[in-house]
Write an enzyme that holds these catalytic residues in place. Structure first.
Site, short mmCIF file in Angstrom:
data_model
loop_
_atom_site.label_atom_id
_atom_site.label_comp_id
_atom_site.label_asym_id
_atom_site.label_seq_id
_atom_site.Cartn_x
_atom_site.Cartn_y
_atom_site.Cartn_z
N TYR A 93 90.96 -17.24 -80.16
CA TYR A 93 91.91 -16.31 -79.58
C TYR A 93 92.70 -15.67 -80.72
O TYR A 93 93.74 -16.18 -81.15
CB TYR A 93 92.88 -17.02 -78.63
CG TYR A 93 92.30 -17.50 -77.32
CD1 TYR A 93 91.03 -17.15 -76.91
CD2 TYR A 93 93.06 -18.32 -76.48
CE1 TYR A 93 90.51 -17.61 -75.71
CE2 TYR A 93 92.55 -18.77 -75.27
CZ TYR A 93 91.28 -18.41 -74.89
OH TYR A 93 90.78 -18.86 -73.69
N GLY A 258 104.60 -6.89 -54.16
CA GLY A 258 103.97 -6.28 -53.01
C GLY A 258 103.10 -5.11 -53.34
O GLY A 258 102.41 -4.58 -52.49
N GLY A 259 103.09 -4.67 -54.59
CA GLY A 259 102.27 -3.55 -54.98
C GLY A 259 100.83 -3.99 -55.16
O GLY A 259 100.52 -5.16 -55.23
#
Length: 331
Positions: A93, A258-259
């Protein structure tokens, strides 16, 4: 976030070492989904994946744009403040100028006593970021020692053998088992494997976890493997659980609570809105509901996304919502 009461959080199959359950008022957010015992190491079921730490944009590609060092260090320290005590990383990584392992060392050393750092070895990358052939058994010690140096440790809590393909694993896993006997490694796991490879490795040494790509609508063919790990007391650690539809970003990607990120199924969006959550938070919660042995390791380099990812561990999905999401998963 609206927390529904009808589906209680899955409890760990092994009690906490202290024998006490902290109250909701005092336990850190990452403890909301309960704990699991990796070998003899207790971790909160919501952890942190370090793949995104070293760069912005796509990970594991040559020429990635390095992330701001201060931001990466701040995210790691905030994760620990939120109760994260299971960090998943790897020496591969990295981006130009940045290494996830070295960022972890700088941010968290001296390490908290309860922090469990899991890493992976198996297929390294060269300094340009290009993937190299799968390591031979005699090369694995050098990869383990690379992680030790970068993390500044004298032993590794957990090393996963990352496997490419469905061939034999016994010889390579045996090389890691020798390092476990020598005290360089405490526990062993597997990454990117199939059930027959788990069985082959278990004949060599104990396996405490399997780390595979899995999530809502992601690799539903692995459902039986997830259940097999539960039956055997092996932790299942899904990666890319919130990266469906090509996304690799944090829980808030694509919009606020909520998007919907582009391409999300309307059913998933509806469940998210009912909880005042993002679709990716529902994805994390759904994986945690797959069993008490499932550990989440969502990764991000963004502080807001980190908070949202950790908060997803407290999201309770109703039996009806789970049934609908399970059907979407299998679609």
């Amino acid at each position: 976030m609206n927390l529904l009461p009808d589906v209680p959080p899955p409890a760990a199959t092994t009690p906490a070492a202290s024998g006490a359950t902290p109250s909701a008022a005092t336990e850190p957010p990452a403890a909301a989904a309960g704990t699991w015992i990796l070998g003899d190491l207790e971790v909160n079921r919501v952890g942190f994946g370090a793949m995104r730490l070293a760069q912005t944009g796509a990970a594991l590609v040559p020429g990635a744009v390095p992330r701001d060092r201060g931001q990466a260090v701040g995210v790691l320290r905030r994760a620990v403040e939120l109760g994260v005590n299971h960090v998943d990383t790897a020496a591969f990584y990295f981006s130009p100028l940045r290494s996830a392992n070295e960022l972890i060392n700088r941010a968290l050393s001296p390490y908290p006593d309860d922090l469990v750092i899991a890493t992976k070895v198996g297929q390294p990358r060269d300094p340009s970021g290009a993937w190299l052939p799968h390591a031979r058994p005699e090369q694995l010690r050098g990869l383990v020692e690379e992680n030790l140096r970068q993390l500044g440790r004298d032993h590794l809590d957990l090393v996963n053998l990352r496997v490419v393909g469905d061939g034999p694993v016994a010889e390579r896993f045996g090389a890691l088992a020798e390092l476990r006997t020598a005290g360089l490694v405490r526990h062993l796991g597997l990454s990117n494997v199939r059930p027959h490879q788990l069985a082959e490795a278990q004949a060599v040494a104990p396996v405490v976890c399997v780390q595979n790509m899995y999530g809502l609508g992601v690799a539903p063919e692995q459902d039986a493997f997830v259940e097999l790990c539960r039956e055997q007391g092996v932790a299942f650690v899904p990666f890319y659980a919130i990266a469906a539809a090509g996304r690799q970003y944090g829980a808030a990607a694509g919009g606020g609570a909520g998007g919907a990120a582009g391409g999300e199924d309307p059913l998933l969006v509806e469940v998210a809105r009912a909880h005042g959550a993002s679709p990716a938070q529902v994805r994390i919660a759904w994986t945690l509901h797959r069993g008490p042995h499932v550990l989440a390791i969502p990764g991000t380099g963004d502080p807001a996304h980190l908070a949202a990812n950790v908060a997803a561990g407290a999201l309770r999905l109703s039996a009806q919502e789970l049934a609908l999401l399970d059907a979407l998963h299998r679609r």
